[in-house]
Write a protein that holds these residues in place. Structure first.
Motif, mmCIF file in Angstrom:
data_model
loop_
_atom_site.group_PDB
_atom_site.id
_atom_site.type_symbol
_atom_site.label_atom_id
_atom_site.label_comp_id
_atom_site.label_asym_id
_atom_site.label_seq_id
_atom_site.Cartn_x
_atom_site.Cartn_y
_atom_site.Cartn_z
ATOM 1 N N LEU A 43 0.876 -1.169 0.000
ATOM 2 C CA LEU A 43 0.000 0.000 0.000
ATOM 3 C C LEU A 43 0.912 1.217 0.000
ATOM 4 C CD1 LEU A 43 -1.255 -2.286 2.130
ATOM 5 C CD2 LEU A 43 -3.147 -0.684 2.109
ATOM 6 N N LEU A 44 0.784 2.066 -1.012
ATOM 7 C CA LEU A 44 1.672 3.212 -1.185
ATOM 8 C C LEU A 44 0.891 4.506 -1.033
ATOM 9 C CD1 LEU A 44 3.493 1.911 -4.399
ATOM 10 C CD2 LEU A 44 4.179 1.571 -2.022
ATOM 11 N N PRO A 45 1.576 5.574 -0.562
ATOM 12 C CA PRO A 45 0.881 6.847 -0.393
ATOM 13 C C PRO A 45 0.475 7.490 -1.731
ATOM 14 C CG PRO A 45 2.937 6.800 0.845
ATOM 15 C CD PRO A 45 2.944 5.601 -0.045
ATOM 16 N N GLU A 46 1.252 7.247 -2.781
ATOM 17 C CA GLU A 46 1.086 8.041 -3.995
ATOM 18 C C GLU A 46 0.269 7.355 -5.084
ATOM 19 O OE1 GLU A 46 2.413 11.147 -4.482
ATOM 20 O OE2 GLU A 46 3.053 11.172 -2.385
ATOM 21 N N ARG A 47 -0.066 6.073 -4.899
ATOM 22 C CA ARG A 47 -0.793 5.401 -5.977
ATOM 23 C C ARG A 47 -1.670 4.294 -5.408
ATOM 24 N NH1 ARG A 47 2.163 1.671 -10.013
ATOM 25 N NH2 ARG A 47 0.218 0.548 -9.762
ATOM 26 N N VAL A 48 -2.604 3.827 -6.254
ATOM 27 C CA VAL A 48 -3.501 2.754 -5.841
ATOM 28 C C VAL A 48 -3.017 1.441 -6.460
ATOM 29 C CG1 VAL A 48 -5.866 1.880 -5.957
ATOM 30 C CG2 VAL A 48 -5.454 4.327 -5.628
ATOM 31 N N ASN A 49 -2.775 0.438 -5.632
ATOM 32 C CA ASN A 49 -2.459 -0.904 -6.125
ATOM 33 C C ASN A 49 -3.702 -1.770 -6.022
ATOM 34 O OD1 ASN A 49 0.174 -0.464 -6.846
ATOM 35 N ND2 ASN A 49 1.023 -1.154 -4.883
ATOM 36 N N GLU A 50 -3.781 -2.766 -6.881
ATOM 37 C CA GLU A 50 -4.965 -3.621 -6.881
ATOM 38 C C GLU A 50 -4.584 -5.057 -6.556
ATOM 39 O OE1 GLU A 50 -6.752 -2.859 -10.705
ATOM 40 O OE2 GLU A 50 -7.852 -1.146 -9.897
ATOM 41 N N LEU A 51 -5.483 -5.730 -5.873
ATOM 42 C CA LEU A 51 -5.304 -7.143 -5.542
ATOM 43 C C LEU A 51 -6.663 -7.812 -5.656
ATOM 44 C CD1 LEU A 51 -3.592 -9.502 -4.313
ATOM 45 C CD2 LEU A 51 -4.309 -8.684 -2.061
ATOM 46 N N VAL A 52 -6.687 -8.968 -6.307
ATOM 47 C CA VAL A 52 -7.937 -9.717 -6.433
ATOM 48 C C VAL A 52 -7.880 -10.919 -5.502
ATOM 49 C CG1 VAL A 52 -9.341 -11.092 -8.006
ATOM 50 C CG2 VAL A 52 -8.324 -8.940 -8.788
ATOM 51 N N ILE A 53 -8.922 -11.076 -4.686
ATOM 52 C CA ILE A 53 -8.968 -12.228 -3.781
ATOM 53 C C ILE A 53 -10.306 -12.939 -3.905
ATOM 54 C CG2 ILE A 53 -7.372 -11.239 -2.089
ATOM 55 C CD1 ILE A 53 -9.787 -10.651 -0.287
ATOM 56 N N ASP A 54 -10.331 -14.192 -3.525
ATOM 57 C CA ASP A 54 -11.583 -14.897 -3.298
ATOM 58 C C ASP A 54 -11.329 -15.933 -2.206
ATOM 59 O OD1 ASP A 54 -10.889 -16.515 -6.357
ATOM 60 O OD2 ASP A 54 -10.731 -17.477 -4.395
ATOM 61 N N ALA A 55 -12.385 -16.327 -1.528
ATOM 62 C CA ALA A 55 -12.280 -17.344 -0.473
ATOM 63 C C ALA A 55 -13.178 -18.512 -0.852
ATOM 64 C CB ALA A 55 -12.699 -16.749 0.870
ATOM 65 N N ASP A 56 -12.639 -19.733 -0.698
ATOM 66 C CA ASP A 56 -13.423 -20.928 -1.063
ATOM 67 C C ASP A 56 -14.669 -21.076 -0.201
ATOM 68 O OD1 ASP A 56 -11.335 -21.504 -2.735
ATOM 69 O OD2 ASP A 56 -10.361 -22.886 -1.340
ATOM 70 N N GLU A 57 -14.492 -20.802 1.090
ATOM 71 C CA GLU A 57 -15.560 -21.068 2.056
ATOM 72 C C GLU A 57 -15.739 -19.874 2.979
ATOM 73 O OE1 GLU A 57 -17.403 -23.684 2.003
ATOM 74 O OE2 GLU A 57 -16.233 -24.742 0.466
ATOM 75 N N PRO A 58 -16.948 -19.706 3.553
ATOM 76 C CA PRO A 58 -17.115 -18.684 4.589
ATOM 77 C C PRO A 58 -16.147 -18.968 5.737
ATOM 78 C CG PRO A 58 -19.248 -19.555 3.900
ATOM 79 C CD PRO A 58 -18.202 -20.431 3.269
ATOM 80 N N GLY A 59 -15.651 -17.902 6.353
ATOM 81 C CA GLY A 59 -14.714 -18.097 7.468
ATOM 82 C C GLY A 59 -13.957 -16.822 7.742
ATOM 83 N N ARG A 60 -13.075 -16.902 8.738
ATOM 84 C CA ARG A 60 -12.273 -15.747 9.149
ATOM 85 C C ARG A 60 -10.816 -16.060 8.830
ATOM 86 N NH1 ARG A 60 -12.784 -11.248 12.743
ATOM 87 N NH2 ARG A 60 -15.025 -11.535 12.812
ATOM 88 N N TYR A 61 -10.162 -15.210 8.060
ATOM 89 C CA TYR A 61 -8.803 -15.457 7.603
ATOM 90 C C TYR A 61 -7.891 -14.351 8.133
ATOM 91 C CZ TYR A 61 -11.421 -18.503 4.523
ATOM 92 O OH TYR A 61 -12.280 -19.459 4.045
ATOM 93 N N THR A 62 -6.828 -14.766 8.819
ATOM 94 C CA THR A 62 -5.925 -13.813 9.459
ATOM 95 C C THR A 62 -5.054 -13.088 8.431
ATOM 96 O OG1 THR A 62 -5.802 -15.192 11.413
ATOM 97 C CG2 THR A 62 -4.033 -13.610 11.122
ATOM 98 N N GLY A 63 -4.940 -11.762 8.584
ATOM 99 C CA GLY A 63 -4.055 -10.975 7.734
ATOM 100 C C GLY A 63 -3.113 -10.141 8.579
#
Ligand code: CUA
Length: 326
Positions: A174-194
């Motif tokens: 994550l940068l101050p001067e620009r927007v980066n993109e990331l695509v995610i999906d999760a197989d199942e409902p749940g809580r995933y630690t980041g």
């Protein structure tokens, strides 16, 4: 303030493994990891065996293959040098290169394919999470529908951070001067630690978050719930708390539907719906809210939130009010 003076709040679980993929991008990266591990292990074993064989044979071998300087290489020696020194590296490195390019392409999905867009802004040391289409702002939890392609637009409000949910995808800065993109999906409902994965100052380690994946209907319900303004105070005690909050906390925090509209700290409109406070450092309970508001530095040294200068009664009133923000 040393670590010994830390109030008795349970530590969050930091467990998350890239080798336990729960989403498409993480699975591709996991496959690549295993390919590299297997190829690397085979190459290492072949080189180690060749080294041992060469060391054992060298002293009692004489003949044209024995490599007198300037004499050139002949026969079996030439085959070993060309095969092991040129062909093998070219084949293995090409294989890994092709696999890497295939994985890089597979984890980059066209923006048009995303069903949900979420904006995530890194702050020292917490995460602002915005759903621009729904007008919802929250913090430290990224809610998504499961089995759905989600586009994250990542930026920073200050220094460089890095968004990393090991079970779902790779790291993106994550940068101050620009927007980066990331695509995610999760197989199942749940809580995933980041975690934040780029050193960003004193509390980098305590810049945690969760991705919470819902059943698709559950995600819509969560979004509708978050869109509501804050609940009105439930009693006189909480009403007093709201007045104190509007006086003491409004410069930094937003609570929609009240006089608090600051943007420096997390939006607290539905703070009780979140599992933890302080970007993961403490559970959202009465005791840890009270400890946190009284002296956040005792829990998270260096946090930019100042300790509230409140009387004990004012503190109880603020906690009573915050507890109504479900
Ligand atoms: Cu933010 Cu490390």
């Amino acid at each position: 303030m040393g670590i010994l003076s830390r109030p008795n709040v349970p530590s969050p679980s930091l467990f998350a493994s890239v080798l336990d993929p729960q989403g498409s991008a993480a699975r591709s990266i996991d496959d690549l990891w295993w390919l590299m591990a297997v190829v690397g292990t085979i190459v290492f074993a072949v080189v180690a065996i060749g080294l041992v064989v060469g060391l054992r044979r060298a002293p009692d071998r004489e003949g044209p293959d024995h490599g007198i300087p300037g004499d050139g290489l002949h026969g079996a020696t030439r085959r070993w040098v060309v095969g092991g020194g040129v062909v093998l590296p070219v084949v293995t490195i090409s294989l890994v290169l092709v696999a890497t390019v295939v994985v890089m392409r597979s984890v980059t999905v066209d923006v048009e394919d995303a069903d949900v867009v979420v904006e995530v802004t890194g702050h020292q040391w917490w995460w602002e999470v915005t759903y621009p289409d729904a007008g919802v702002v929250t913090a430290n939890e990224v809610h998504i529908p499961a089995r759905t392609t989600v586009l994250l637009r990542l930026r920073s409000a200050d220094v460089i951070h890095s968004f990393w949910v090991p079970a779902l995808a790779g790291k993106v800065d994550l940068l101050p001067e620009r927007v980066n993109e990331l695509v995610i999906d999760a197989d199942e409902p749940g809580r995933y630690t980041g975690r934040c994965a780029e050193f960003c100052g004193l509390q980098h380690t305590n810049m945690g978050f969760d991705v919470v994946a819902h059943e698709p209907g559950g995600f819509e319900a969560w979004l509708a719930d978050q869109r509501r303004p804050a609940s009105a105070p439930v009693d006189g005690w909480a009403t007093t708390g709201l007045a104190v909050v509007e006086q003491e906390c409004a410069a930094c925090h937003t609570i929609r539907g009240t006089g608090a509209g600051g943007r420096e700290g997390p939006d607290l409109t539905h703070v009780m719906s979140r599992e933890r406070i302080g970007a993961g450092v403490a559970p959202t309970t009465r005791d840890s809210l009270r400890s946190w508001i009284a002296d956040p530095h005792a829990i998270k040294d260096g946090v930019l939130m100042p300790a509230a200068e409140l009387t004990s009664d004012e503190l109880d009133a603020v906690v009573a009010y915050v507890e109504s923000l479900d």
